[in-house]
Design an enzyme around this catalytic site. Structure first.
Site, mmCIF file in Angstrom:
data_model
loop_
_atom_site.group_PDB
_atom_site.id
_atom_site.type_symbol
_atom_site.label_atom_id
_atom_site.label_comp_id
_atom_site.label_asym_id
_atom_site.label_seq_id
_atom_site.Cartn_x
_atom_site.Cartn_y
_atom_site.Cartn_z
ATOM 1 N N LYS A 119 13.158 5.040 -12.874
ATOM 2 C CA LYS A 119 12.375 6.238 -13.188
ATOM 3 C C LYS A 119 12.771 7.438 -12.332
ATOM 4 O O LYS A 119 12.561 8.580 -12.743
ATOM 5 C CB LYS A 119 10.891 5.934 -13.042
ATOM 6 C CG LYS A 119 10.400 4.946 -14.092
ATOM 7 C CD LYS A 119 8.908 4.858 -14.098
ATOM 8 C CE LYS A 119 8.481 3.834 -15.132
ATOM 9 N NZ LYS A 119 7.034 3.741 -15.259
ATOM 10 N N GLY A 167 5.123 -1.529 -18.325
ATOM 11 C CA GLY A 167 3.895 -2.259 -18.656
ATOM 12 C C GLY A 167 2.716 -1.886 -17.788
ATOM 13 O O GLY A 167 1.776 -2.668 -17.635
ATOM 14 N N GLU A 203 4.335 10.873 -7.168
ATOM 15 C CA GLU A 203 4.247 12.111 -7.940
ATOM 16 C C GLU A 203 2.796 12.539 -8.039
ATOM 17 O O GLU A 203 1.879 11.786 -7.684
ATOM 18 C CB GLU A 203 4.918 11.982 -9.319
ATOM 19 C CG GLU A 203 4.268 11.007 -10.258
ATOM 20 C CD GLU A 203 5.049 10.830 -11.578
ATOM 21 O OE1 GLU A 203 6.253 11.103 -11.675
ATOM 22 O OE2 GLU A 203 4.409 10.383 -12.548
ATOM 23 N N HIS A 238 -3.464 1.469 -18.233
ATOM 24 C CA HIS A 238 -2.154 2.079 -18.526
ATOM 25 C C HIS A 238 -1.456 1.422 -19.709
ATOM 26 O O HIS A 238 -0.253 1.583 -19.897
ATOM 27 C CB HIS A 238 -1.215 2.040 -17.315
ATOM 28 C CG HIS A 238 -1.804 2.625 -16.069
ATOM 29 N ND1 HIS A 238 -2.295 3.903 -16.002
ATOM 30 C CD2 HIS A 238 -1.982 2.098 -14.840
ATOM 31 C CE1 HIS A 238 -2.753 4.129 -14.789
ATOM 32 N NE2 HIS A 238 -2.589 3.060 -14.064
ATOM 33 N N GLU A 278 8.513 10.084 -22.946
ATOM 34 C CA GLU A 278 7.063 10.064 -22.737
ATOM 35 C C GLU A 278 6.617 11.176 -21.794
ATOM 36 O O GLU A 278 7.245 11.409 -20.748
ATOM 37 C CB GLU A 278 6.626 8.717 -22.155
ATOM 38 C CG GLU A 278 6.907 7.546 -23.078
ATOM 39 C CD GLU A 278 6.207 6.256 -22.660
ATOM 40 O OE1 GLU A 278 5.983 5.409 -23.530
ATOM 41 O OE2 GLU A 278 5.884 6.098 -21.461
ATOM 42 N N GLU A 290 8.532 9.152 -18.380
ATOM 43 C CA GLU A 290 9.625 8.177 -18.470
ATOM 44 C C GLU A 290 10.236 8.194 -19.874
ATOM 45 O O GLU A 290 9.639 8.731 -20.812
ATOM 46 C CB GLU A 290 9.158 6.758 -18.123
ATOM 47 C CG GLU A 290 8.202 6.155 -19.117
ATOM 48 C CD GLU A 290 8.167 4.625 -19.057
ATOM 49 O OE1 GLU A 290 9.040 3.998 -18.439
ATOM 50 O OE2 GLU A 290 7.269 4.056 -19.688
ATOM 51 N N ASN A 292 11.809 5.521 -22.785
ATOM 52 C CA ASN A 292 12.058 4.144 -23.220
ATOM 53 C C ASN A 292 13.248 4.152 -24.170
ATOM 54 O O ASN A 292 13.266 4.892 -25.156
ATOM 55 C CB ASN A 292 10.822 3.571 -23.919
ATOM 56 C CG ASN A 292 9.698 3.332 -22.925
ATOM 57 O OD1 ASN A 292 9.944 2.945 -21.787
ATOM 58 N ND2 ASN A 292 8.477 3.597 -23.324
ATOM 59 N N ARG A 294 14.466 2.162 -26.388
ATOM 60 C CA ARG A 294 14.358 1.109 -27.414
ATOM 61 C C ARG A 294 13.347 1.534 -28.464
ATOM 62 O O ARG A 294 12.717 2.580 -28.339
ATOM 63 C CB ARG A 294 13.872 -0.166 -26.750
ATOM 64 C CG ARG A 294 12.578 0.120 -25.981
ATOM 65 C CD ARG A 294 11.848 -1.084 -25.515
ATOM 66 N NE ARG A 294 10.832 -0.740 -24.543
ATOM 67 C CZ ARG A 294 9.614 -0.310 -24.815
ATOM 68 N NH1 ARG A 294 9.243 -0.130 -26.068
ATOM 69 N NH2 ARG A 294 8.753 -0.029 -23.865
ATOM 70 N N VAL A 297 6.568 -0.288 -29.751
ATOM 71 C CA VAL A 297 5.565 -1.037 -30.530
ATOM 72 C C VAL A 297 4.965 -0.122 -31.604
ATOM 73 O O VAL A 297 4.770 -0.509 -32.751
ATOM 74 C CB VAL A 297 4.450 -1.554 -29.586
ATOM 75 C CG1 VAL A 297 3.335 -2.226 -30.382
ATOM 76 C CG2 VAL A 297 5.002 -2.490 -28.533
HETATM 77 P P1 ADP Z 1 5.003 2.169 -17.580
HETATM 78 O O1 ADP Z 1 6.484 2.257 -17.610
HETATM 79 O O2 ADP Z 1 4.501 1.106 -16.644
HETATM 80 O O3 ADP Z 1 4.366 2.133 -18.934
HETATM 81 P P2 ADP Z 1 4.528 5.058 -17.348
HETATM 82 O O4 ADP Z 1 5.252 5.872 -16.350
HETATM 83 O O5 ADP Z 1 4.976 5.159 -18.778
HETATM 84 O O6 ADP Z 1 4.516 3.526 -16.876
HETATM 85 O O7 ADP Z 1 2.989 5.390 -17.308
HETATM 86 C C1 ADP Z 1 2.047 4.627 -18.050
HETATM 87 C C2 ADP Z 1 0.707 5.312 -18.012
HETATM 88 O O8 ADP Z 1 0.263 5.474 -16.654
HETATM 89 C C3 ADP Z 1 0.689 6.721 -18.594
HETATM 90 O O9 ADP Z 1 0.548 6.717 -19.981
HETATM 91 C C4 ADP Z 1 -0.515 7.292 -17.878
HETATM 92 O O10 ADP Z 1 -1.714 6.804 -18.446
HETATM 93 C C5 ADP Z 1 -0.419 6.696 -16.484
HETATM 94 N N1 ADP Z 1 0.347 7.600 -15.580
HETATM 95 C C6 ADP Z 1 1.662 7.523 -15.255
HETATM 96 N N2 ADP Z 1 2.034 8.550 -14.432
HETATM 97 C C7 ADP Z 1 0.923 9.288 -14.224
HETATM 98 C C8 ADP Z 1 0.620 10.498 -13.488
HETATM 99 N N3 ADP Z 1 1.562 11.136 -12.785
HETATM 100 N N4 ADP Z 1 -0.644 10.968 -13.532
HETATM 101 C C9 ADP Z 1 -1.621 10.329 -14.238
HETATM 102 N N5 ADP Z 1 -1.405 9.192 -14.943
HETATM 103 C C10 ADP Z 1 -0.164 8.669 -14.945
#
Ligand code: ADP
Length: 456
Positions: A119, A167, A203, A238, A278, A290, A292, A294, A297
């Site tokens: 990431k 996840g 972050e 999440h 995302e 991030e 993805n 691929r 779902v």
């Molecule tokens: P993963 O790869 O584990 O799915 P992500 O980076 O996509 O993790 O984040 C998944 C979820 O976590 C997001 O949809 C959001 O709900 C929460 N999240 C991630 N980063 C932040 C952030 N900086 N502030 C608030 N919520 C966050």
């Protein structure tokens, strides 16, 4: 053109891929474990290969075994692999080994998977390509002192995240300096245990954002398009539970602006295949979290409104074809919502595997049920509890909700407990109906409505 594809996955996504392959005249090979020998993907594929016992904690058997998958390709003469989602779908080593064996991976290059799989490098790359990111330095946090100084610079609340994360694991929110040390070590430990990599970064924590993601498609030859966005704000821990397209709070101009930034980034990277960029969307601003690399779902909601088969597009670009879709040809129609039917109790989400005595799939105009269930099938306890995705498509959000409610009433998965009652209640909620929620809303809603769900 590819003539035979081995699907390195199981469950609903294997079936979904087999369906497109059949329509394209491509032969299919399923792989399965000993507990999956009676699974629907095994029955529907042209050929099937047993790749061992089911996964147990800590081992890399079967669906996660690169050597087992490559052997299955060799035995069956499969020259292409579709990874689905999860398992090996974002494993760059798998892609490298397939390349060494002259097997086409239906997805991006190992270089792009590696770049986006971390990431920190993903954020760095996206910033360089003009994609707006969540505030915070693009570097790993190697000590408590560094965490303290970075958190002070960003300003609380902050979130500690695993650079190899996925996840929803390895993430800790920190509201004040008093909690920082514990959160830092906690995230490191969780990351180490889940991903074998303790690296974390920090972050800004955005407390009221919505999760909005842009679907992109590139051909690796400099051409790319976006297929709008999906709103995946309805989450628990999440993890997404309900997804919809388009996002109910985004206007067309904003959609085209952020979509344009994403497709341009993908074209410049020379990215091949489908991908999802995302974002958290807060106070009118997008913040990249991030990418993805691929199929997601929740891809069916995009397929519904654009009328495009994303798996077919994946296969076409993986075969070396240039993209034959132009951005101006992509017009969204109506509204689509997906709910994840998990074999879990509500409101406590305890997995509930077991034998399905009676299964009845909803149907009718604007309803799609992607599931691998059948009467008499035993849902094994070894895998993810997703047993189906119910997707509705209507002329607008109100009609898509009405269809979904009607379809949920039709669904029978007896005697297994599923998440269906949760959605029946949620689709009646006035804040949900008005799209007034953020990524934390559902958890509060579950606390308030838990008793109603228990009585269901
Ligand atoms: P993963 O790869 O584990 O799915 P992500 O980076 O996509 O993790 O984040 C998944 C979820 O976590 C997001 O949809 C959001 O709900 C929460 N999240 C991630 N980063 C932040 C952030 N900086 N502030 C608030 N919520 C966050």
């Amino acid at each position: 053109m590819i003539s035979k594809i081995l699907i390195a996955n199981r469950g609903e996504i294997s079936l979904r891929i087999i369906r497109t392959c059949k329509e394209m005249g491509i032969a299919t090979v399923a792989v399965h474990t000993t507990v999956d020998q009676d699974a629907m993907h095994v029955r529907m594929a042209d050929e099937a290969v047993c790749i061992g016992k089911p996964r147990s904690p800590g081992n890399k058997e079967s669906y996660l075994s690169i050597s087992a998958i490559i052997s299955a390709c060799e035995i069956t003469g499969s020259h292409a692999v579709h990874p689905g989602y999860g398992f090996l779908s974002e494993n760059s080593e798998f892609v490298e080994q397939l390349e060494d064996h002259d097997i086409t991976f239906i997805g991006p290059s190992s270089k792009h998977i590696k770049l986006m799989g971390d990431k920190i490098t993903a954020k760095e790359t996206m910033l360089g390509l003009g994609v707006p990111c969540v505030p915070g330095p693009n570097e790993s946090i190697d000590s408590v002192e560094m965490a303290r100084s970075v958190a002070r610079d960003i300003g609380y609340p902050v979130i500690v995240k695993a650079s190899a994360g996925g996840g929803g694991r390895g993430m800790k929110v920190v509201r004040s300096e008093d909690d920082l040390v514990q959160a830092y070590h906690g995230a490191q430990q969780e990351a180490g245990a889940s991903f074998g990599n303790e690296e974390v970064y920090l972050e800004k924590f955005l407390p009221h954002g919505r999760h909005i993601e842009i679907q992109v498609l590139g051909d690796g030859q400099g051409n790319a398009v976006h297929l709008g966005e999906r709103d995946c704000t309805i989450q628990r821990r999440h993890q997404k539970l309900l997804e919809e397209a388009p996002c109910p709070v985004l206007d067309d101009q904003t959609r085209m602006e952020i979509g344009g930034i994403c497709s341009k980034a993908i074209a410049e990277m020379g990215y091949k295949g489908v991908g999802t960029i995302e974002f958290l969307y807060d106070s009118g601003q997008f913040y990249f979290i991030e990418m993805n690399t691929r199929l997601q779902v929740e891809h069916p909601v995009t397929e519904a409104i654009y009328g495009i088969d994303l798996v077919k597009e994946q296969i076409k670009v993986a075969s070396g074809n240039a993209l034959d879709i132009m951005q101006e040809d992509l017009k969204a129609r109506g509204h689509s919502i997906e709910v994840r039917i998990n074999a879990e109790t509500v409101p406590d989400f305890i997995p509930c595997p077991g034998k399905v005595g009676l299964y009845h799939s909803p149907g009718g105009l604007g309803i799609r049920m992607d599931s691998f269930l059948y009467n008499g099938y035993s849902v094994p306890p070894n895998y993810d509890s997703l047993i189906g995705k119910l997707i509705s498509h209507g002329e607008n959000r109100t009609l898509a909700i009405a269809k979904l409610k009607r379809a949920l009433e039709e669904l029978i998965v007896h005697p297994i407990s599923t998440t269906a009652p949760l959605f029946q209640l949620l689709l009646e909620d006035k804040d949900f109906l008005k799209s007034r929620y953020d990524i934390h809303w559902l958890e509060k809603w579950l606390k308030e409505n838990g008793d109603l769900l228990k009585n269901n």
